[in-house]
Design a protein around this motif. Structure first.
Motif, PDB file in Angstrom:
ATOM      1  N   SER A   1       5.674  11.649  11.387  1.00 35.01           N
ATOM      2  CA  SER A   1       5.583  10.631  12.437  1.00 35.01           C
ATOM      3  C   SER A   1       4.141  10.526  12.907  1.00 35.01           C
ATOM      4  O   SER A   1       3.394  11.516  12.898  1.00 35.01           O
ATOM      5  N   ARG A   2       3.746   9.336  13.350  1.00 35.56           N
ATOM      6  CA  ARG A   2       2.451   9.200  14.000  1.00 35.56           C
ATOM      7  C   ARG A   2       2.633   9.504  15.487  1.00 35.56           C
ATOM      8  O   ARG A   2       3.563   9.035  16.127  1.00 35.56           O
ATOM      9  N   VAL A   3       1.737  10.335  16.014  1.00 39.81           N
ATOM     10  CA  VAL A   3       1.827  10.806  17.396  1.00 39.81           C
ATOM     11  C   VAL A   3       0.599  10.313  18.151  1.00 39.81           C
ATOM     12  O   VAL A   3      -0.538  10.603  17.755  1.00 39.81           O
ATOM     13  N   HIS A   4       0.831   9.571  19.237  1.00 37.83           N
ATOM     14  CA  HIS A   4      -0.268   9.016  20.021  1.00 37.83           C
ATOM     15  C   HIS A   4      -0.129   9.344  21.498  1.00 37.83           C
ATOM     16  O   HIS A   4       0.978   9.382  22.033  1.00 37.83           O
ATOM     17  N   GLN A   5      -1.246   9.559  22.135  1.00 41.11           N
ATOM     18  CA  GLN A   5      -1.367   9.537  23.594  1.00 41.11           C
ATOM     19  C   GLN A   5      -1.893   8.162  23.986  1.00 41.11           C
ATOM     20  O   GLN A   5      -2.977   7.754  23.550  1.00 41.11           O
ATOM     21  N   LEU A   6      -1.134   7.430  24.800  1.00 38.98           N
ATOM     22  CA  LEU A   6      -1.534   6.098  25.265  1.00 38.98           C
ATOM     23  C   LEU A   6      -1.618   6.165  26.787  1.00 38.98           C
ATOM     24  O   LEU A   6      -0.606   6.345  27.470  1.00 38.98           O
ATOM     25  N   THR A   7      -2.813   6.038  27.314  1.00 41.36           N
ATOM     26  CA  THR A   7      -3.058   6.192  28.745  1.00 41.36           C
ATOM     27  C   THR A   7      -3.544   4.878  29.318  1.00 41.36           C
ATOM     28  O   THR A   7      -4.498   4.287  28.795  1.00 41.36           O
ATOM     29  N   VAL A   8      -2.891   4.411  30.391  1.00 43.17           N
ATOM     30  CA  VAL A   8      -3.244   3.143  31.029  1.00 43.17           C
ATOM     31  C   VAL A   8      -3.231   3.332  32.540  1.00 43.17           C
ATOM     32  O   VAL A   8      -2.191   3.632  33.133  1.00 43.17           O
ATOM     33  N   SER A   9      -4.391   3.143  33.172  1.00 46.92           N
ATOM     34  CA  SER A   9      -4.527   3.314  34.621  1.00 46.92           C
ATOM     35  C   SER A   9      -5.888   2.745  35.028  1.00 46.92           C
ATOM     36  O   SER A   9      -6.874   2.946  34.297  1.00 46.92           O
ATOM     37  N   PRO A  10      -5.960   2.033  36.164  1.00 45.88           N
ATOM     38  CA  PRO A  10      -4.927   1.734  37.144  1.00 45.88           C
ATOM     39  C   PRO A  10      -4.418   0.299  36.999  1.00 45.88           C
ATOM     40  O   PRO A  10      -5.054  -0.548  36.367  1.00 45.88           O
ATOM     41  N   LEU A  11      -3.277   0.026  37.619  1.00 50.24           N
ATOM     42  CA  LEU A  11      -2.813  -1.346  37.769  1.00 50.24           C
ATOM     43  C   LEU A  11      -3.605  -2.070  38.847  1.00 50.24           C
ATOM     44  O   LEU A  11      -3.960  -3.239  38.698  1.00 50.24           O
ATOM     45  N   HIS A  12      -3.867  -1.368  39.952  1.00 50.99           N
ATOM     46  CA  HIS A  12      -4.625  -1.976  41.048  1.00 50.99           C
ATOM     47  C   HIS A  12      -5.351  -0.892  41.814  1.00 50.99           C
ATOM     48  O   HIS A  12      -4.831  -0.311  42.758  1.00 50.99           O
ATOM     49  N   ASN A  13      -6.549  -0.583  41.371  1.00 52.95           N
ATOM     50  CA  ASN A  13      -7.420   0.380  42.021  1.00 52.95           C
ATOM     51  C   ASN A  13      -8.770   0.250  41.344  1.00 52.95           C
ATOM     52  O   ASN A  13      -9.055  -0.792  40.740  1.00 52.95           O
ATOM     53  N   GLN A  14      -9.561   1.274  41.376  1.00 51.05           N
ATOM     54  CA  GLN A  14     -10.852   1.212  40.705  1.00 51.05           C
ATOM     55  C   GLN A  14     -11.308   2.607  40.326  1.00 51.05           C
ATOM     56  O   GLN A  14     -10.829   3.597  40.879  1.00 51.05           O
ATOM     57  N   ALA A  15     -12.214   2.667  39.360  1.00 47.63           N
ATOM     58  CA  ALA A  15     -12.826   3.928  38.952  1.00 47.63           C
ATOM     59  C   ALA A  15     -14.280   3.907  39.408  1.00 47.63           C
ATOM     60  O   ALA A  15     -15.069   3.092  38.919  1.00 47.63           O
ATOM     61  N   PRO A  16     -14.662   4.757  40.352  1.00 47.76           N
ATOM     62  CA  PRO A  16     -16.062   4.805  40.768  1.00 47.76           C
ATOM     63  C   PRO A  16     -16.981   5.087  39.588  1.00 47.76           C
ATOM     64  O   PRO A  16     -16.563   5.670  38.575  1.00 47.76           O
ATOM     65  N   HIS A  17     -18.232   4.695  39.724  1.00 43.82           N
ATOM     66  CA  HIS A  17     -19.186   4.818  38.620  1.00 43.82           C
ATOM     67  C   HIS A  17     -19.280   6.238  38.064  1.00 43.82           C
ATOM     68  O   HIS A  17     -19.285   6.412  36.833  1.00 43.82           O
ATOM     69  N   PRO A  18     -19.317   7.293  38.896  1.00 41.39           N
ATOM     70  CA  PRO A  18     -19.384   8.652  38.317  1.00 41.39           C
ATOM     71  C   PRO A  18     -18.191   8.979  37.425  1.00 41.39           C
ATOM     72  O   PRO A  18     -18.334   9.682  36.419  1.00 41.39           O
ATOM     73  N   ILE A  19     -16.992   8.476  37.787  1.00 42.16           N
ATOM     74  CA  ILE A  19     -15.814   8.732  36.952  1.00 42.16           C
ATOM     75  C   ILE A  19     -15.948   8.011  35.620  1.00 42.16           C
ATOM     76  O   ILE A  19     -15.626   8.565  34.555  1.00 42.16           O
ATOM     77  N   ARG A  20     -16.438   6.782  35.649  1.00 45.60           N
ATOM     78  CA  ARG A  20     -16.646   6.043  34.394  1.00 45.60           C
ATOM     79  C   ARG A  20     -17.593   6.803  33.473  1.00 45.60           C
ATOM     80  O   ARG A  20     -17.341   6.963  32.281  1.00 45.60           O
ATOM     81  N   VAL A  21     -18.684   7.271  34.050  1.00 49.12           N
ATOM     82  CA  VAL A  21     -19.667   8.006  33.245  1.00 49.12           C
ATOM     83  C   VAL A  21     -19.043   9.293  32.708  1.00 49.12           C
ATOM     84  O   VAL A  21     -19.192   9.643  31.526  1.00 49.12           O
ATOM     85  N   GLY A  22     -18.314  10.001  33.573  1.00 51.94           N
ATOM     86  CA  GLY A  22     -17.725  11.270  33.164  1.00 51.94           C
ATOM     87  C   GLY A  22     -16.757  11.130  32.014  1.00 51.94           C
ATOM     88  O   GLY A  22     -16.767  11.945  31.078  1.00 51.94           O
ATOM     89  N   PHE A  23     -15.896  10.099  32.055  1.00 55.01           N
ATOM     90  CA  PHE A  23     -14.917   9.957  30.983  1.00 55.01           C
ATOM     91  C   PHE A  23     -15.557   9.453  29.694  1.00 55.01           C
ATOM     92  O   PHE A  23     -15.088   9.776  28.604  1.00 55.01           O
ATOM     93  N   LYS A  24     -16.610   8.678  29.800  1.00 52.04           N
ATOM     94  CA  LYS A  24     -17.318   8.282  28.581  1.00 52.04           C
ATOM     95  C   LYS A  24     -17.962   9.498  27.919  1.00 52.04           C
ATOM     96  O   LYS A  24     -17.877   9.693  26.705  1.00 52.04           O
ATOM     97  N   ILE A  25     -18.593  10.340  28.738  1.00 49.51           N
ATOM     98  CA  ILE A  25     -19.204  11.559  28.204  1.00 49.51           C
ATOM     99  C   ILE A  25     -18.136  12.505  27.651  1.00 49.51           C
ATOM    100  O   ILE A  25     -18.352  13.209  26.661  1.00 49.51           O
ATOM    101  N   GLY A  26     -16.961  12.501  28.292  1.00 51.94           N
ATOM    102  CA  GLY A  26     -15.899  13.422  27.903  1.00 51.94           C
ATOM    103  C   GLY A  26     -15.460  13.300  26.458  1.00 51.94           C
ATOM    104  O   GLY A  26     -14.943  14.256  25.871  1.00 51.94           O
ATOM    105  N   TRP A  27     -15.647  12.112  25.878  1.00 46.79           N
ATOM    106  CA  TRP A  27     -15.268  11.924  24.472  1.00 46.79           C
ATOM    107  C   TRP A  27     -16.427  12.209  23.506  1.00 46.79           C
ATOM    108  O   TRP A  27     -16.233  12.178  22.283  1.00 46.79           O
TER     109      TRP A  27
END
Length: 555
Positions: free
Chosen positions: A458-484
């Motif tokens: 089977s193909r196994v995937h993690q599919l993550t979707v967030s947020p519906l109505h909120n925001q990601a502050p700039h440090p969080i955006r940078v952190g998750f980009k670096i995280g990969w």
């Protein structure tokens, strides 16, 4: 439709179409007074909680694969749909139609856009825009299910309007005893749901698309059940008991009740006790507060996890918040008894020949590698240095950086991995085409695929979707980009090795993302094939923009 007179009952919220199977459906409503609720000739009396009135109507005798428009009557007076509605008639569509199965999902919806000020800088609500998109489509292109993966309301992040309401409601003495600008009891929680679910677009969507829900931390408080140290601190607060019981009572009423099938409702002792109170004037709040107290003090007393059956697809929704075991040496995302229930549900899906096994959990299982490694490093330090200065420092970092996802519960991460790979290898029956883990929480979207072990059918995937109505502050955006990034991964792997953290035998690769902005995901399941679609709204947008459409199956 004539307007309601003051003597006639009215809808406060709803209708929400909740559990739907081939022959039955449940419809949830909140009304302004005690009354009888009628949907398609099936009737239910309201029940009272904290002076508020609710009903769950069980509609039986439906045909598989059918579409049935419906109205809601209160004491014989039609109240839904509203006469001025611009949306298609609300309807119940049962599984069994010979078309692809469409599932929409997302998480983290901070209030209604009607009550959020422009100065907060939050992009347009993806759920509102999605509802408008769906309403304009032919019915056979509507989603068959909506899965909301946590933070349907924010108890600790309030709009200016709600803060003003709280200030007017509370006495000065109470204000000193309660958390500043946060809700504190059931009555105040009802305000949050009214604020979130009253939008015309979302109200129509929830009346027509069956919804499945689970909570996350902000529905109670940020960092809910992060660790034993966190819990020891919060339980000393004089306002905590009222806060957690009010939160769990409101979750049971507004969300959990609709997650249950007719059979589960018939077997649910709490629901039967509420129904047994008799007249609507008998308030169920004391009974539900006791249920909530027990659930908080003894998580094994209730199971918030549940299963949805959708023909060739099956959802197993996992509570990854309330049922945690928090002692450092015994940390578990869920206790052993509940994990055995999860494993058994997965095995039954394989035995039944399900083509798409879907696991819902508010917190991602497979994170960006650097963040995964940091959480494993941090948990190891906490266990090894418990009670000493290094352990206290690690705990401070854990709470400050939200290091409390599946990776921070190492045994549970690996146990879920073992269960998933067993299913994907065919050890429990014919392997499904896909095993898909749907999550939210982290305020960005991505798709990652499990690539090791390499013998999975089977193909196994993690599919993550967030947020519906909120925001990601700039440090969080940078952190998750670096995280990969590879460099961050190598650095954090060395850090974890220095702490002697046990490395995982699993390996995963990012397939798409990260994506930022308000967003909603969709799965399109057709036989053994599956596709993942993602739509995003950025600041100033008036409609959703589809940014991703990728296959997640081999077919």
């Amino acid at each position: 439709m004539p307007p309601s007179s003051p003597a006639e009952p009215a809808l406060v919220l709803g209708p929400l179409l909740r559990h739907v199977d081939p022959v039955s459906a449940t419809v949830w409503v909140e009304t302004d007074r005690a009354c009888e609720v009628d949907v398609l000739g099936r009737r239910a009396r309201t029940f009272c909680v904290g002076g508020h009135h609710f009903a769950l109507v069980l509609v039986e005798g439906l045909e598989p694969g059918s579409t049935t428009p419906y109205q809601v009557h209160l004491d014989g007076t039609p109240v839904w749909p509203p006469p001025e509605s611009e949306f298609p008639p609300s309807r119940i569509r049962t599984p069994g139609r010979p078309v692809p199965f469409r599932l929409a999902f997302g998480s983290c919806r901070y209030a209604s856009p009607r009550t959020v000020e422009d100065s907060e800088g939050i992009p347009p609500d993806a759920l509102d825009l999605y509802a408008s998109r769906v309403a304009a489509l032919p019915e056979d292109e509507w989603p068959d299910a909506l899965v909301l993966l946590g933070d349907q309301v924010y108890a600790d992040e309030l709009t200016t309007e709600t803060k003003s309401w709280l200030h007017r409601r509370r006495h000065r003495r109470q204000a000193d005893e309660m958390p500043d600008e946060q809700v504190a009891d059931f009555e105040e929680y009802t305000r949050l749901y009214a604020e979130s679910w009253a939008d015309p677009q979302v109200r129509w969507l929830l009346s027509t698309i069956p919804s499945s829900m689970i909570f996350d931390d902000h529905e109670m408080i940020d960092d809910w059940n992060t660790s034993a140290a966190w819990r020891a601190t919060i339980t000393r607060e004089p306002w905590w008991r009222g806060r957690i019981t009010g939160g769990l009572v409101s979750y049971w009423v507004y969300q959990h009740l609709g997650n249950l099938s007719p059979q589960e409702l018939a077997e649910n002792k709490t629901w039967q006790a509420v129904r047994g109170l008799g007249e609507d004037s008998d308030d169920a709040e004391p009974l539900l507060r006791e249920m909530a107290r027990q659930a908080d003090e003894d998580p094994a007393s209730i199971r918030w996890s549940y299963v949805r059956h959708w023909g060739e697809a099956r959802l197993i929704m996992i509570d990854s918040r309330a049922g945690r075991v928090l002692e450092e040496s015994e940390r578990r995302m869920v206790d052993d008894a509940e994990f055995e229930w999860i494993e058994a549900a997965m095995a039954r899906a394989a035995t039944d020949g399900v083509e798409h096994l879907i696991l819902g959990t508010s917190l991602p299982w497979l994170l960006p590698h650097a963040i995964h490694n940091l959480e494993r490093w941090n948990e190891t330090l906490n266990v090894r240095h418990l009670g000493r200065w290094r352990g206290r420092l690690a705990e401070t970092l854990r709470q400050a950086s939200d290091l409390e996802h599946w990776a921070a519960f190492g045994r549970s991460f690996e146990r879920l991995g073992a269960a998933v790979t067993d299913i994907a290898r065919g050890a429990r029956g014919r392997p499904p085409s896909t095993v898909l883990v749907l999550s939210g929480d982290v305020h960005h979207a991505y798709a990652a695929e499990l690539v090791q072990p390499g013998d999975l059918a089977s193909r196994v995937h993690q599919l993550t979707v967030s947020p519906l109505h909120n925001q990601a502050p700039h440090p969080i955006r940078v952190g998750f980009k670096i995280g990969w990034s590879r460099r961050a991964r190598r650095f954090t792997e060395r850090l974890a090795r220095l702490a002697k953290a046990t490395p995982s035998t699993l390996e995963w690769e990012k397939q798409a993302g990260p994506f930022f902005g308000n967003q909603i995901g969709e799965l399109v399941l057709d036989g053994r094939s599956a596709r993942f679609l993602l739509s995003v709204s950025e600041k100033g947008a008036t409609r959703l923009e589809q940014v991703l459409d990728i296959p997640v199956s081999a077919a």
